[in-house]
Design a protein around this motif. Sequence first.
Motif, PDB file in Angstrom:
ATOM      1  N   TYR A 217       0.830  -1.210   0.000  1.00  0.00           N
ATOM      2  CA  TYR A 217       0.000   0.000   0.000  1.00  0.00           C
ATOM      3  C   TYR A 217       0.866   1.262   0.000  1.00  0.00           C
ATOM      4  O   TYR A 217       0.543   2.253  -0.666  1.00  0.00           O
ATOM      5  N   LYS A 218       1.958   1.227   0.736  1.00  0.00           N
ATOM      6  CA  LYS A 218       2.875   2.370   0.752  1.00  0.00           C
ATOM      7  C   LYS A 218       3.440   2.609  -0.644  1.00  0.00           C
ATOM      8  O   LYS A 218       3.559   3.755  -1.097  1.00  0.00           O
ATOM      9  N   GLU A 219       3.785   1.510  -1.320  1.00  0.00           N
ATOM     10  CA  GLU A 219       4.311   1.597  -2.682  1.00  0.00           C
ATOM     11  C   GLU A 219       3.295   2.238  -3.629  1.00  0.00           C
ATOM     12  O   GLU A 219       3.662   2.954  -4.564  1.00  0.00           O
ATOM     13  N   LYS A 220       2.011   1.982  -3.371  1.00  0.00           N
ATOM     14  CA  LYS A 220       0.945   2.545  -4.205  1.00  0.00           C
ATOM     15  C   LYS A 220       0.529   3.945  -3.744  1.00  0.00           C
ATOM     16  O   LYS A 220      -0.352   4.566  -4.343  1.00  0.00           O
ATOM     17  N   GLY A 221       1.156   4.429  -2.662  1.00  0.00           N
ATOM     18  CA  GLY A 221       0.818   5.747  -2.140  1.00  0.00           C
ATOM     19  C   GLY A 221      -0.430   5.762  -1.285  1.00  0.00           C
ATOM     20  O   GLY A 221      -0.952   6.832  -0.951  1.00  0.00           O
TER      21      GLY A 221
END
Length: 235
Positions: A217-221
């Motif tokens: 989720y962090k990677e997807k913002g």
Amino acid sequence: MITNTRWVSRGWWRIILLATVFLTGSSMPSLAEPGSPNLWQTLTEAGTTARDQARYEDAERLFLLAGRAVERFGLGDARVATTLNNLGLVYHAQGQYARAKPYYEQALAGWEQALGSEHADVASALNNLAEIYLEEGAFEQAEASYLRSLAIGERVLGRGHPEMAVGFNNLAGLYRKQGHLVQAEATFRLALALLDGTDGAASVDPAPILNNLAALYKEKGLYVYAEPLYRQALS
């Protein structure tokens, strides 16, 4: 198949075994006589302890001795395959992927020969081999091995068994590395769903899976989704 030279005599085996235990500081519950059915088990347990403590040189020596204790039985003996897998794990843990790979391949062949193709140990070997393929960037081979491992696991353990969460987590990691984030998210969530309702009773720790999903989720913002998962993983 272990290819190291066998010890020529009982006397030499005993001396070298004692020297290995002394030099490595490994704790041996008892020193079995060469040829004793307990020797392989004793060496394997000591090697596993050393590996778990990151004493990899000690673990390698002990597993090689364990291999010599049973090599005369050939690859059709499950103990030989177990020892090959253990050596693969030692090299894998040190990032020596090219060195680990042939041990995993031989362990897989040995377990299939000794135990049949529908056995939990075969599933474990496939999972280990898939991780090597993943490191090599051989994604198709990695996926095929993970999927076959999961299929065996479902038949052996039953669909929905909590221990299946490990395999689904690993498969999701592959999808994430390939950039297939939708598939990765769904597979991470499937892994977590298998642990719902276990109240910590399952042998699988959900924290790494929670952390992996949060990182996705962090990677997807999507920080609003990532933060509570990170917190849950730490709790």
